[in-house]
Design a protein around this motif. Structure first.
Motif, PDB file in Angstrom:
ATOM      1  N   ALA A 177       0.856  -1.194   0.000  1.00 14.93           N
ATOM      2  CA  ALA A 177       0.000   0.000   0.000  1.00 14.93           C
ATOM      3  C   ALA A 177       0.885   1.236   0.000  1.00 14.93           C
ATOM      4  CB  ALA A 177      -0.926  -0.008   1.207  1.00 14.93           C
ATOM      5  N   ASP A 178       0.568   2.177  -0.884  1.00 16.48           N
ATOM      6  CA  ASP A 178       1.390   3.369  -1.126  1.00 16.48           C
ATOM      7  C   ASP A 178       0.721   4.595  -0.511  1.00 16.48           C
ATOM      8  OD1 ASP A 178       2.651   5.625  -2.353  1.00 16.48           O
ATOM      9  OD2 ASP A 178       3.261   4.374  -4.057  1.00 16.48           O
ATOM     10  N   ALA A 179       1.456   5.289   0.368  1.00 12.17           N
ATOM     11  CA  ALA A 179       0.891   6.416   1.128  1.00 12.17           C
ATOM     12  C   ALA A 179       0.949   7.747   0.390  1.00 12.17           C
ATOM     13  CB  ALA A 179       1.631   6.550   2.460  1.00 12.17           C
ATOM     14  N   LEU A 207      -3.203   4.226  -1.054  1.00 12.29           N
ATOM     15  CA  LEU A 207      -3.900   4.637   0.166  1.00 12.29           C
ATOM     16  C   LEU A 207      -3.194   5.885   0.697  1.00 12.29           C
ATOM     17  CD1 LEU A 207      -5.994   4.365   2.389  1.00 12.29           C
ATOM     18  CD2 LEU A 207      -4.503   2.718   3.551  1.00 12.29           C
ATOM     19  N   PRO A 208      -3.532   7.073   0.152  1.00  9.34           N
ATOM     20  CA  PRO A 208      -2.868   8.288   0.614  1.00  9.34           C
ATOM     21  C   PRO A 208      -3.010   8.446   2.128  1.00  9.34           C
ATOM     22  CG  PRO A 208      -4.192   8.741  -1.341  1.00  9.34           C
ATOM     23  CD  PRO A 208      -4.533   7.351  -0.888  1.00  9.34           C
ATOM     24  N   PHE A 209      -1.916   8.781   2.796  1.00  9.52           N
ATOM     25  CA  PHE A 209      -1.958   8.846   4.267  1.00  9.52           C
ATOM     26  C   PHE A 209      -2.994   9.865   4.748  1.00  9.52           C
ATOM     27  CE2 PHE A 209       0.780  12.486   3.620  1.00  9.52           C
ATOM     28  CZ  PHE A 209       0.609  13.287   4.746  1.00  9.52           C
ATOM     29  N   SER A 210      -3.274  10.875   3.899  1.00  2.14           N
ATOM     30  CA  SER A 210      -4.257  11.905   4.286  1.00  2.14           C
ATOM     31  C   SER A 210      -5.655  11.318   4.464  1.00  2.14           C
ATOM     32  CB  SER A 210      -4.292  13.005   3.222  1.00  2.14           C
ATOM     33  OG  SER A 210      -4.575  12.452   1.949  1.00  2.14           O
ATOM     34  N   GLU A 211      -5.901  10.136   3.881  1.00  2.10           N
ATOM     35  CA  GLU A 211      -7.233   9.529   3.979  1.00  2.10           C
ATOM     36  C   GLU A 211      -7.510   8.876   5.333  1.00  2.10           C
ATOM     37  OE1 GLU A 211      -8.228   7.063   0.629  1.00  2.10           O
ATOM     38  OE2 GLU A 211      -7.877   8.710  -0.798  1.00  2.10           O
ATOM     39  N   ILE A 212      -6.456   8.709   6.144  1.00  8.29           N
ATOM     40  CA  ILE A 212      -6.698   8.110   7.467  1.00  8.29           C
ATOM     41  C   ILE A 212      -6.588   9.162   8.585  1.00  8.29           C
ATOM     42  CG2 ILE A 212      -5.953   5.828   6.674  1.00  8.29           C
ATOM     43  CD1 ILE A 212      -3.415   6.159   8.375  1.00  8.29           C
ATOM     44  N   ILE A 213      -6.383  10.425   8.158  1.00  5.31           N
ATOM     45  CA  ILE A 213      -6.252  11.540   9.105  1.00  5.31           C
ATOM     46  C   ILE A 213      -7.426  12.490   8.890  1.00  5.31           C
ATOM     47  CG2 ILE A 213      -4.762  13.494   9.804  1.00  5.31           C
ATOM     48  CD1 ILE A 213      -3.227  10.981  10.145  1.00  5.31           C
ATOM     49  N   GLU A 214      -7.915  13.076   9.982  1.00  8.01           N
ATOM     50  CA  GLU A 214      -8.980  14.075   9.873  1.00  8.01           C
ATOM     51  C   GLU A 214      -8.688  15.196  10.860  1.00  8.01           C
ATOM     52  OE1 GLU A 214     -13.370  13.160   8.544  1.00  8.01           O
ATOM     53  OE2 GLU A 214     -12.948  12.464  10.573  1.00  8.01           O
ATOM     54  N   ASN A 215      -8.588  16.427  10.350  1.00  7.97           N
ATOM     55  CA  ASN A 215      -8.284  17.585  11.202  1.00  7.97           C
ATOM     56  C   ASN A 215      -7.031  17.367  12.057  1.00  7.97           C
ATOM     57  OD1 ASN A 215     -10.666  18.802  10.257  1.00  7.97           O
ATOM     58  ND2 ASN A 215     -11.876  17.738  11.815  1.00  7.97           N
ATOM     59  N   GLY A 243       7.072   8.161  -0.166  1.00  7.47           N
ATOM     60  CA  GLY A 243       8.163   8.822  -0.880  1.00  7.47           C
ATOM     61  C   GLY A 243       9.515   8.437  -0.310  1.00  7.47           C
ATOM     62  N   THR A 244       9.683   8.666   1.006  1.00  9.98           N
ATOM     63  CA  THR A 244      10.988   8.380   1.636  1.00  9.98           C
ATOM     64  C   THR A 244      10.854   7.622   2.956  1.00  9.98           C
ATOM     65  OG1 THR A 244      10.983  10.477   2.848  1.00  9.98           O
ATOM     66  CG2 THR A 244      12.007  10.488   0.647  1.00  9.98           C
ATOM     67  N   GLY A 245       9.737   6.955   3.191  1.00 11.88           N
ATOM     68  CA  GLY A 245       9.590   6.165   4.418  1.00 11.88           C
ATOM     69  C   GLY A 245       8.923   6.898   5.565  1.00 11.88           C
ATOM     70  N   ILE A 246       8.587   8.183   5.370  1.00 13.10           N
ATOM     71  CA  ILE A 246       7.962   8.946   6.463  1.00 13.10           C
ATOM     72  C   ILE A 246       6.469   8.630   6.551  1.00 13.10           C
ATOM     73  CG2 ILE A 246       7.428  11.249   7.366  1.00 13.10           C
ATOM     74  CD1 ILE A 246      10.388  10.654   7.659  1.00 13.10           C
ATOM     75  N   THR A 247       5.724   8.897   5.466  1.00  6.47           N
ATOM     76  CA  THR A 247       4.268   8.707   5.569  1.00  6.47           C
ATOM     77  C   THR A 247       3.848   7.245   5.463  1.00  6.47           C
ATOM     78  OG1 THR A 247       3.939   9.266   3.224  1.00  6.47           O
ATOM     79  CG2 THR A 247       3.724  11.056   4.823  1.00  6.47           C
ATOM     80  N   ALA A 248       4.739   6.363   4.977  1.00 13.78           N
ATOM     81  CA  ALA A 248       4.458   4.917   5.061  1.00 13.78           C
ATOM     82  C   ALA A 248       4.284   4.537   6.532  1.00 13.78           C
ATOM     83  CB  ALA A 248       5.605   4.122   4.443  1.00 13.78           C
ATOM     84  N   SER A 249       5.012   5.223   7.398  1.00 12.51           N
ATOM     85  CA  SER A 249       4.916   4.946   8.838  1.00 12.51           C
ATOM     86  C   SER A 249       3.591   5.437   9.415  1.00 12.51           C
ATOM     87  CB  SER A 249       6.087   5.602   9.584  1.00 12.51           C
ATOM     88  OG  SER A 249       7.322   5.225   9.006  1.00 12.51           O
ATOM     89  N   VAL A 250       2.989   6.463   8.787  1.00 13.81           N
ATOM     90  CA  VAL A 250       1.643   6.895   9.193  1.00 13.81           C
ATOM     91  C   VAL A 250       0.658   5.755   8.928  1.00 13.81           C
ATOM     92  CG1 VAL A 250      -0.211   8.587   8.856  1.00 13.81           C
ATOM     93  CG2 VAL A 250       2.185   9.330   8.707  1.00 13.81           C
ATOM     94  N   LEU A 251       0.793   5.111   7.750  1.00 19.46           N
ATOM     95  CA  LEU A 251      -0.075   3.956   7.451  1.00 19.46           C
ATOM     96  C   LEU A 251       0.187   2.805   8.420  1.00 19.46           C
ATOM     97  CD1 LEU A 251      -0.186   3.677   3.526  1.00 19.46           C
ATOM     98  CD2 LEU A 251      -1.694   4.966   5.069  1.00 19.46           C
ATOM     99  N   ALA A 252       1.459   2.593   8.765  1.00 19.90           N
ATOM    100  CA  ALA A 252       1.795   1.512   9.713  1.00 19.90           C
ATOM    101  C   ALA A 252       1.104   1.756  11.055  1.00 19.90           C
ATOM    102  CB  ALA A 252       3.310   1.428   9.894  1.00 19.90           C
TER     103      ALA A 252
END
Length: 283
Positions: A177-179, A207-215, A243-252
């Motif tokens: 899954a790609d953030a 799965l853009p990381f922004s889709e699991i965040i709200e406000n 991109g560089t392992g940062i927002t992949a960790s948001v998905l994790a």
């Protein structure tokens, strides 16, 4: 005072305020400037932090500065030494936060998980939420501590490299899954780094990381369960990329909140994949 244990991977600002004086608490400011927002970088003399926080320098201290790609993870030995230098102990309770709400702090949460340390959580909503509640802040300063006794217990299953991805592409039992944004995934918007091609890893899902965040905070556990189940109904092991392992960790972290334990982060992520010759790319 007993050592405090965290049962969930995120904590609220109210929880942190309540435990601010706990002797084993270490608050890490894990802020990095967003790659697309260099011009808005905060002046260091204006930077504020949560009272008593220690700056955790992802870019210059806790990444391999000689690595070919940004944010390359340190060896367990180096990580151990640098964590001890910050005053982190085996019985510490670590809360990670960043200035953007939820952006780079999950990367640090994941790093500690990778190094076998689990008494760590992310502050949901980060500094903006903390300031909104008028909780104590201070100008950025060096809140140094005496050297800690932190020890790593490396969990190799939590990290993946290019060869792992190559074998995962043809292995229908794993889901990548790609953030990144859908535009970058589909190559309709350009990469922030000019030497990186557009597109995505074959057989990966967006799965853009922004889709699991709200406000600026994570969506509810129930909402996250729905999101992760929709893209992965068969509950395959996840590999998260970005991109560089940062927002992949948001998905994790989102997966962890939703109850999924079977995931890893592709450390080089798209910067490595999209700039390496002869790797398959889909658009």
């Amino acid at each position: 005072m007993m050592s405090l244990k965290i049962s969930k991977p995120i904590v609220s600002v109210a929880w942190l305020q309540e435990h601010l004086d706990h002797k084993n608490l270490i608050i890490l400011d894990c802020t990095i400037p967003k790659v697309t927002e260099k011009s808005n970088a905060v002046n260091s003399d204006e930077k504020l932090q949560i009272k008593g926080a220690i700056f955790f320098d992802i870019k210059n201290t806790f990444s391999d500065v000689n690595g070919k790609f940004p944010n390359t993870i340190l060896s367990p030995k180096e990580f151990e030494y640098k964590a001890q230098e910050l005053g982190i102990n085996n019985n510490s309770l670590i809360v990670c936060y960043d200035d953007l709400g939820v952006y780079s702090s999950p990367r640090v949460w994941w790093m500690f998980q990778l190094m076998g340390f689990t008494n760590v959580a992310v502050l949901d909503g980060g500094l903006p939420k903390w300031i909104e509640h008028k909780y104590p802040i201070e100008k950025q300063q060096n809140n140094s501590r005496s050297k800690g006794n932190f020890k790593t217990n490396y969990q190799s299953g939590k990290i993946k490299f290019t060869n792992d991805i190559l074998s995962a592409i043809n292995n229908k039992t794993i889901l990548i899954a790609d953030a990144r944004s859908k535009g970058r995934f589909n190559s309709t918007e350009s990469e922030p780094r000019s030497d990186v091609k557009g597109g995505h890893i074959p057989n990966s899902v967006s799965l853009p990381f922004s889709e699991i965040i709200e406000n600026g905070t994570f969506k509810s556990e129930e909402a996250l369960k729905v999101i992760f189940n929709e893209i992965n109904p068969k509950k395959k092991p996840f590999i998260f990329s970005c991109g560089t392992g940062i927002t992949a960790s948001v998905l994790a972290l989102g997966a962890e909140i939703s109850g999924s334990k079977n995931y890893a982060v592709y450390d080089g992520s798209w910067t490595e994949w999209g700039s390496t010759e002869n790797l398959p790319i889909e658009i």
